[in-house]
Design a protein around this motif. Structure first.
Motif, PDB file in Angstrom:
ATOM      1  N   GLY A   1       0.796  -1.218   0.000  1.00  0.00           N
ATOM      2  CA  GLY A   1       0.000   0.000   0.000  1.00  0.00           C
ATOM      3  C   GLY A   1       0.833   1.275   0.000  1.00  0.00           C
ATOM      4  O   GLY A   1       0.280   2.364  -0.036  1.00  0.00           O
ATOM      5  N   GLN A   2       2.147   1.162   0.035  1.00  0.00           N
ATOM      6  CA  GLN A   2       3.035   2.329   0.004  1.00  0.00           C
ATOM      7  C   GLN A   2       3.646   2.452  -1.392  1.00  0.00           C
ATOM      8  O   GLN A   2       4.283   1.519  -1.882  1.00  0.00           O
ATOM      9  CB  GLN A   2       4.169   2.175   1.033  1.00  0.00           C
ATOM     10  N   VAL A   3       3.461   3.596  -2.030  1.00  0.00           N
ATOM     11  CA  VAL A   3       4.010   3.834  -3.362  1.00  0.00           C
ATOM     12  C   VAL A   3       5.471   4.274  -3.220  1.00  0.00           C
ATOM     13  O   VAL A   3       5.771   5.210  -2.475  1.00  0.00           O
ATOM     14  CB  VAL A   3       3.195   4.909  -4.120  1.00  0.00           C
ATOM     15  N   LEU A   4       6.357   3.568  -3.912  1.00  0.00           N
ATOM     16  CA  LEU A   4       7.780   3.907  -3.850  1.00  0.00           C
ATOM     17  C   LEU A   4       8.079   5.136  -4.693  1.00  0.00           C
ATOM     18  O   LEU A   4       7.453   5.367  -5.729  1.00  0.00           O
ATOM     19  CB  LEU A   4       8.629   2.737  -4.380  1.00  0.00           C
ATOM     20  N   GLU A   5       9.066   5.901  -4.258  1.00  0.00           N
ATOM     21  CA  GLU A   5       9.545   7.045  -5.026  1.00  0.00           C
ATOM     22  C   GLU A   5      10.240   6.531  -6.290  1.00  0.00           C
ATOM     23  O   GLU A   5      10.963   5.531  -6.228  1.00  0.00           O
ATOM     24  CB  GLU A   5      10.536   7.868  -4.202  1.00  0.00           C
ATOM     25  N   PRO A   6      10.070   7.185  -7.432  1.00  0.00           N
ATOM     26  CA  PRO A   6      10.737   6.737  -8.659  1.00  0.00           C
ATOM     27  C   PRO A   6      12.259   6.711  -8.555  1.00  0.00           C
ATOM     28  O   PRO A   6      12.914   5.956  -9.272  1.00  0.00           O
ATOM     29  CB  PRO A   6      10.284   7.747  -9.713  1.00  0.00           C
ATOM     30  N   SER A   7      12.831   7.490  -7.648  1.00  0.00           N
ATOM     31  CA  SER A   7      14.288   7.481  -7.494  1.00  0.00           C
ATOM     32  C   SER A   7      14.793   6.227  -6.787  1.00  0.00           C
ATOM     33  O   SER A   7      16.002   5.991  -6.738  1.00  0.00           O
ATOM     34  CB  SER A   7      14.732   8.723  -6.719  1.00  0.00           C
ATOM     35  N   SER A   8      13.899   5.389  -6.248  1.00  0.00           N
ATOM     36  CA  SER A   8      14.322   4.198  -5.515  1.00  0.00           C
ATOM     37  C   SER A   8      14.359   2.943  -6.382  1.00  0.00           C
ATOM     38  O   SER A   8      14.609   1.854  -5.873  1.00  0.00           O
ATOM     39  CB  SER A   8      13.411   3.971  -4.303  1.00  0.00           C
ATOM     40  N   TYR A   9      14.141   3.086  -7.692  1.00  0.00           N
ATOM     41  CA  TYR A   9      14.233   1.942  -8.609  1.00  0.00           C
ATOM     42  C   TYR A   9      14.562   2.438 -10.004  1.00  0.00           C
ATOM     43  O   TYR A   9      14.460   3.617 -10.299  1.00  0.00           O
ATOM     44  CB  TYR A   9      12.943   1.119  -8.619  1.00  0.00           C
ATOM     45  N   ARG A  10      14.978   1.520 -10.844  1.00  0.00           N
ATOM     46  CA  ARG A  10      15.253   1.823 -12.249  1.00  0.00           C
ATOM     47  C   ARG A  10      14.966   0.566 -13.049  1.00  0.00           C
ATOM     48  O   ARG A  10      14.847  -0.531 -12.496  1.00  0.00           O
ATOM     49  CB  ARG A  10      16.698   2.276 -12.456  1.00  0.00           C
ATOM     50  N   VAL A  11      14.879   0.720 -14.373  1.00  0.00           N
ATOM     51  CA  VAL A  11      14.676  -0.413 -15.260  1.00  0.00           C
ATOM     52  C   VAL A  11      15.936  -0.573 -16.103  1.00  0.00           C
ATOM     53  O   VAL A  11      16.342   0.345 -16.797  1.00  0.00           O
ATOM     54  CB  VAL A  11      13.444  -0.224 -16.175  1.00  0.00           C
ATOM     55  N   ASP A  12      16.547  -1.744 -16.009  1.00  0.00           N
ATOM     56  CA  ASP A  12      17.679  -2.086 -16.864  1.00  0.00           C
ATOM     57  C   ASP A  12      17.167  -2.980 -17.977  1.00  0.00           C
ATOM     58  O   ASP A  12      16.245  -3.772 -17.783  1.00  0.00           O
ATOM     59  CB  ASP A  12      18.756  -2.840 -16.082  1.00  0.00           C
ATOM     60  N   ALA A  13      17.780  -2.856 -19.162  1.00  0.00           N
ATOM     61  CA  ALA A  13      17.387  -3.722 -20.275  1.00  0.00           C
ATOM     62  C   ALA A  13      17.822  -5.132 -19.957  1.00  0.00           C
ATOM     63  O   ALA A  13      18.877  -5.332 -19.376  1.00  0.00           O
ATOM     64  CB  ALA A  13      18.033  -3.237 -21.563  1.00  0.00           C
ATOM     65  N   PRO A  14      17.113  -6.151 -20.295  1.00  0.00           N
ATOM     66  CA  PRO A  14      15.779  -6.202 -20.895  1.00  0.00           C
ATOM     67  C   PRO A  14      14.691  -6.362 -19.839  1.00  0.00           C
ATOM     68  O   PRO A  14      14.365  -7.467 -19.441  1.00  0.00           O
ATOM     69  CB  PRO A  14      15.842  -7.441 -21.778  1.00  0.00           C
ATOM     70  N   GLY A  15      14.128  -5.297 -19.361  1.00  0.00           N
ATOM     71  CA  GLY A  15      12.987  -5.339 -18.455  1.00  0.00           C
ATOM     72  C   GLY A  15      13.298  -5.729 -17.028  1.00  0.00           C
ATOM     73  O   GLY A  15      12.436  -6.254 -16.333  1.00  0.00           O
TER      74      GLY A  15
ATOM     75  N   VAL B   1      15.135  -2.875 -10.958  1.00  0.00           N
ATOM     76  CA  VAL B   1      16.207  -2.942  -9.967  1.00  0.00           C
ATOM     77  C   VAL B   1      15.972  -1.887  -8.898  1.00  0.00           C
ATOM     78  O   VAL B   1      15.683  -0.733  -9.222  1.00  0.00           O
ATOM     79  CB  VAL B   1      17.581  -2.689 -10.645  1.00  0.00           C
ATOM     80  N   ARG B   2      16.103  -2.279  -7.622  1.00  0.00           N
ATOM     81  CA  ARG B   2      15.991  -1.309  -6.528  1.00  0.00           C
ATOM     82  C   ARG B   2      17.313  -0.595  -6.357  1.00  0.00           C
ATOM     83  O   ARG B   2      18.366  -1.219  -6.379  1.00  0.00           O
ATOM     84  CB  ARG B   2      15.612  -2.002  -5.230  1.00  0.00           C
ATOM     85  N   THR B   3      17.245   0.708  -6.160  1.00  0.00           N
ATOM     86  CA  THR B   3      18.459   1.504  -5.984  1.00  0.00           C
ATOM     87  C   THR B   3      18.558   2.097  -4.585  1.00  0.00           C
ATOM     88  O   THR B   3      19.525   2.794  -4.291  1.00  0.00           O
ATOM     89  CB  THR B   3      18.493   2.652  -7.013  1.00  0.00           C
ATOM     90  N   ASP B   4      17.580   1.803  -3.721  1.00  0.00           N
ATOM     91  CA  ASP B   4      17.590   2.370  -2.373  1.00  0.00           C
ATOM     92  C   ASP B   4      18.179   1.422  -1.327  1.00  0.00           C
ATOM     93  O   ASP B   4      18.104   1.679  -0.139  1.00  0.00           O
ATOM     94  CB  ASP B   4      16.179   2.791  -1.963  1.00  0.00           C
ATOM     95  N   GLY B   5      18.770   0.304  -1.764  1.00  0.00           N
ATOM     96  CA  GLY B   5      19.392  -0.638  -0.839  1.00  0.00           C
ATOM     97  C   GLY B   5      18.449  -1.681  -0.278  1.00  0.00           C
ATOM     98  O   GLY B   5      18.890  -2.610   0.403  1.00  0.00           O
TER      99      GLY B   5
END
Length: 161
Positions: free
Chosen positions: A17-31, A34-38
């Protein structure tokens, strides 16, 4: 975490129910999401629960590839052509007799290309559409070419954002 299909962008990631901030993840190819917040992604979830409830994990993303202005123009021309042909008037000539290649009327001669030749060459007869198709696929390949090598290690490619 793997997201099927080409990922255009991620709309939101919801964990318990908690929406993550877009800065806490990224998309690497191919799909690969990845979490970037540890932190780590949840290992299990309640599949019977509605999205947004405790114990749930949902990823909302748009599927597809980005297109440039020429692709938009080509698709617009094709869509307009098809919509005109589907209307009652048939003003674009979609309902015309496709067997006609030469027409003479009141002293005016018109020679039209044989549509079977146009279609067999993988073209539509619409200038913008045919130009775009010949630009993005000049050799009329039916699928993208690929090279596989067990020795080649591909670098990580960040796809989004």
């Amino acid at each position: 975490m793997y997201l099927p299909g080409p990922v255009f962008d991620v709309v939101q990631v919801d964990i318990d129910g908690q929406v993550l901030e877009p800065s806490s993840y990224r998309v690497d190819a191919p799909g690969r999401l990845v979490r970037t917040d540890g932190e780590c992604w949840p290992e299990c979830q309640r599949m019977a629960a509605a999205p947004g409830e405790p114990g749930t994990f949902t990823v909302t993303y748009r599927w597809g590839l980005p297109v440039d202005a020429t692709a938009v123009a080509a698709v617009s021309e094709l869509t307009c052509h098809l919509l005109k042909g589907c209307g009652g008037s048939g003003s674009c000539g979609c309902r015309a007799n496709r067997g006609i290649t030469r027409l003479t009327r009141q002293g005016v001669e018109m020679e039209m290309p044989d549509p079977t030749l146009i279609y067999s060459a993988g073209r539509t007869g619409l200038p913008l559409v045919d130009l775009w198709l010949s630009t993005v696929n000049p050799y009329r390949l039916t699928s993208p070419s690929r090279v596989y090598s067990p020795d080649l290690r591909y670098p990580r490619v960040q796809q989004w954002p």
